[in-house]
Motif scaffolding. Sequence first.
Motif, PDB file in Angstrom:
ATOM      1  N   LEU A 134       0.955  -1.297  -0.017  1.00 12.89           N
ATOM      2  CA  LEU A 134      -0.015  -0.056   0.047  1.00 12.89           C
ATOM      3  C   LEU A 134       0.984   1.209   0.080  1.00 12.89           C
ATOM      4  O   LEU A 134       0.556   2.266  -0.853  1.00 12.89           O
ATOM      5  CB  LEU A 134      -0.905   0.013   1.194  1.00 12.89           C
ATOM      6  CG  LEU A 134      -2.188   0.784   1.142  1.00 12.89           C
ATOM      7  CD1 LEU A 134      -2.815   0.472  -0.182  1.00 12.89           C
ATOM      8  CD2 LEU A 134      -2.891   0.392   2.434  1.00 12.89           C
ATOM      9  N   GLY A 135       1.953   1.175   0.773  1.00 12.64           N
ATOM     10  CA  GLY A 135       3.047   2.323   0.664  1.00 12.64           C
ATOM     11  C   GLY A 135       3.331   2.576  -0.777  1.00 12.64           C
ATOM     12  O   GLY A 135       3.840   3.809  -1.319  1.00 12.64           O
ATOM     13  N   VAL A 138       0.721   4.176  -2.700  1.00  9.33           N
ATOM     14  CA  VAL A 138       0.475   5.650  -2.233  1.00  9.33           C
ATOM     15  C   VAL A 138       1.659   6.393  -2.754  1.00  9.33           C
ATOM     16  O   VAL A 138       1.413   7.688  -3.084  1.00  9.33           O
ATOM     17  CB  VAL A 138       0.646   5.736  -0.756  1.00  9.33           C
ATOM     18  CG1 VAL A 138       0.823   7.329  -0.278  1.00  9.33           C
ATOM     19  CG2 VAL A 138      -0.787   5.222  -0.184  1.00  9.33           C
ATOM     20  N   ARG A 139       2.799   5.989  -2.785  1.00  6.78           N
ATOM     21  CA  ARG A 139       4.048   6.757  -3.347  1.00  6.78           C
ATOM     22  C   ARG A 139       3.652   6.966  -4.884  1.00  6.78           C
ATOM     23  O   ARG A 139       3.811   8.207  -5.376  1.00  6.78           O
ATOM     24  CB  ARG A 139       5.197   6.096  -3.226  1.00  6.78           C
ATOM     25  CG  ARG A 139       5.782   6.311  -1.952  1.00  6.78           C
ATOM     26  CD  ARG A 139       7.292   5.832  -1.614  1.00  6.78           C
ATOM     27  NE  ARG A 139       7.618   4.402  -1.647  1.00  6.78           N
ATOM     28  CZ  ARG A 139       7.164   3.457  -0.900  1.00  6.78           C
ATOM     29  NH1 ARG A 139       6.610   3.738   0.005  1.00  6.78           N
ATOM     30  NH2 ARG A 139       7.661   2.193  -1.397  1.00  6.78           N
ATOM     31  N   LEU A 141       0.775   7.280  -6.194  1.00  5.27           N
ATOM     32  CA  LEU A 141      -0.444   7.976  -6.567  1.00  5.27           C
ATOM     33  C   LEU A 141       0.053   9.550  -6.158  1.00  5.27           C
ATOM     34  O   LEU A 141      -0.386  10.418  -6.760  1.00  5.27           O
ATOM     35  CB  LEU A 141      -1.626   7.837  -5.437  1.00  5.27           C
ATOM     36  CG  LEU A 141      -2.370   6.560  -5.767  1.00  5.27           C
ATOM     37  CD1 LEU A 141      -3.238   6.107  -4.705  1.00  5.27           C
ATOM     38  CD2 LEU A 141      -3.196   6.433  -7.019  1.00  5.27           C
ATOM     39  N   ASP A 142       0.968   9.505  -5.380  1.00  2.00           N
ATOM     40  CA  ASP A 142       1.693  10.911  -5.105  1.00  2.00           C
ATOM     41  C   ASP A 142       2.333  11.397  -5.989  1.00  2.00           C
ATOM     42  O   ASP A 142       2.053  12.889  -6.485  1.00  2.00           O
ATOM     43  CB  ASP A 142       2.400  10.824  -3.529  1.00  2.00           C
ATOM     44  CG  ASP A 142       2.055  11.637  -2.556  1.00  2.00           C
ATOM     45  OD1 ASP A 142       0.997  12.294  -2.726  1.00  2.00           O
ATOM     46  OD2 ASP A 142       2.832  11.774  -1.441  1.00  2.00           O
ATOM     47  N   ARG A 151      -4.696  13.454   0.417  1.00  2.00           N
ATOM     48  CA  ARG A 151      -3.616  13.365   1.351  1.00  2.00           C
ATOM     49  C   ARG A 151      -3.212  12.017   1.504  1.00  2.00           C
ATOM     50  O   ARG A 151      -3.224  11.522   2.850  1.00  2.00           O
ATOM     51  CB  ARG A 151      -3.779  14.229   2.523  1.00  2.00           C
ATOM     52  CG  ARG A 151      -4.256  15.463   2.461  1.00  2.00           C
ATOM     53  CD  ARG A 151      -4.220  16.676   3.642  1.00  2.00           C
ATOM     54  NE  ARG A 151      -4.612  15.872   4.853  1.00  2.00           N
ATOM     55  CZ  ARG A 151      -5.051  16.352   5.789  1.00  2.00           C
ATOM     56  NH1 ARG A 151      -5.317  17.604   5.958  1.00  2.00           N
ATOM     57  NH2 ARG A 151      -5.296  15.536   6.887  1.00  2.00           N
ATOM     58  N   TRP A 152      -2.777  11.196   0.545  1.00  2.00           N
ATOM     59  CA  TRP A 152      -2.557   9.782   0.524  1.00  2.00           C
ATOM     60  C   TRP A 152      -1.632   9.375   1.601  1.00  2.00           C
ATOM     61  O   TRP A 152      -1.873   8.394   2.352  1.00  2.00           O
ATOM     62  CB  TRP A 152      -2.097   9.226  -0.710  1.00  2.00           C
ATOM     63  CG  TRP A 152      -2.912   9.772  -1.931  1.00  2.00           C
ATOM     64  CD1 TRP A 152      -3.006  10.452  -2.952  1.00  2.00           C
ATOM     65  CD2 TRP A 152      -4.107   8.649  -2.209  1.00  2.00           C
ATOM     66  NE1 TRP A 152      -4.041  10.228  -3.625  1.00  2.00           N
ATOM     67  CE2 TRP A 152      -4.719   9.217  -3.098  1.00  2.00           C
ATOM     68  CE3 TRP A 152      -4.848   7.532  -1.568  1.00  2.00           C
ATOM     69  CZ2 TRP A 152      -6.075   8.624  -3.769  1.00  2.00           C
ATOM     70  CZ3 TRP A 152      -6.069   7.237  -1.881  1.00  2.00           C
ATOM     71  CH2 TRP A 152      -6.458   7.744  -3.165  1.00  2.00           C
ATOM     72  N   ARG A 153      -0.486  10.040   1.781  1.00  2.83           N
ATOM     73  CA  ARG A 153       0.407   9.910   2.873  1.00  2.83           C
ATOM     74  C   ARG A 153      -0.063   9.741   4.304  1.00  2.83           C
ATOM     75  O   ARG A 153       0.233   9.230   5.082  1.00  2.83           O
ATOM     76  CB  ARG A 153       1.889  10.583   2.763  1.00  2.83           C
ATOM     77  CG  ARG A 153       2.471  10.180   1.571  1.00  2.83           C
ATOM     78  CD  ARG A 153       3.713  11.016   1.420  1.00  2.83           C
ATOM     79  NE  ARG A 153       4.436  10.955   0.025  1.00  2.83           N
ATOM     80  CZ  ARG A 153       5.487  10.048  -0.176  1.00  2.83           C
ATOM     81  NH1 ARG A 153       6.024   9.493   0.862  1.00  2.83           N
ATOM     82  NH2 ARG A 153       5.869  10.047  -1.487  1.00  2.83           N
ATOM     83  N   LEU A 156      -2.397   6.848   4.992  1.00  2.00           N
ATOM     84  CA  LEU A 156      -1.480   5.613   5.011  1.00  2.00           C
ATOM     85  C   LEU A 156      -0.886   5.801   6.651  1.00  2.00           C
ATOM     86  O   LEU A 156      -0.935   4.581   7.013  1.00  2.00           O
ATOM     87  CB  LEU A 156      -0.495   5.528   4.035  1.00  2.00           C
ATOM     88  CG  LEU A 156       0.677   4.433   4.105  1.00  2.00           C
ATOM     89  CD1 LEU A 156      -0.297   2.967   3.918  1.00  2.00           C
ATOM     90  CD2 LEU A 156       1.682   4.671   3.253  1.00  2.00           C
ATOM     91  N   SER A 157      -0.371   6.705   6.996  1.00  2.00           N
ATOM     92  CA  SER A 157       0.242   6.964   8.225  1.00  2.00           C
ATOM     93  C   SER A 157      -0.870   6.651   9.050  1.00  2.00           C
ATOM     94  O   SER A 157      -0.671   5.749  10.081  1.00  2.00           O
ATOM     95  CB  SER A 157       0.819   8.386   8.589  1.00  2.00           C
ATOM     96  OG  SER A 157       1.082   8.399   9.697  1.00  2.00           O
TER      97      SER A 157
END
Length: 188
Positions: A134-135, A138-139, A141-142, A151-153, A156-157
């Motif tokens: 997933l990380g 997210v990277r 997508l970012d 705010r994907w990150r 994820l956090s």
Amino acid sequence: LARLGWLRLRSRCTASAAGREVRVLLERLGGLWVKLGQLLSLRVDLFAPEFCAELSRLQDRVKGFPEAEARAVLEASLGVPLEHYFDNFEPEPVAAASIGQVHRALLRQERVVVAVKLQRPHIAVTVAREMRYLGLAVRVLDCLGVTPHLRWRKMLSELDQIMVEELDYRYEAASMRRMRKSLRSHEI
């Protein structure tokens, strides 16, 4: 996703049908993906109520793991056979979700019916692996600038923190102790 596309092509992609397809996919993927579906089910501000209602089934109606695995997990945790603590341990879970399931059991000495919550076998390892995937997503997508307002990150956090706490049943036990203490004065 292909099934969703097929429903859309046939003009049968209702919010409920889409929710069902996504729920089935997330159930098949298991673990972290079920948790993600649970969180998405709460977002009636982003998705249709019918879609969210279908995903809400992931809260407690996910397929559980077999009794043999449940017994093995519990006996490994207790260090003794189930019969040492329980006169009865119901084989079918009362509820099952992303990281575990709940069984009804009868305590041998106290003769009290209790709920026994068990984690799925190897769930911590599975969740850690899925968080890495997933990380990566997210990277990507970012970097692509896909809906940056989400705010994907940050999401994820937050998901990572939720999973850390849910995998450690001591958090839940502490909450239960606090609730018991605060309800004692109300004779509950």
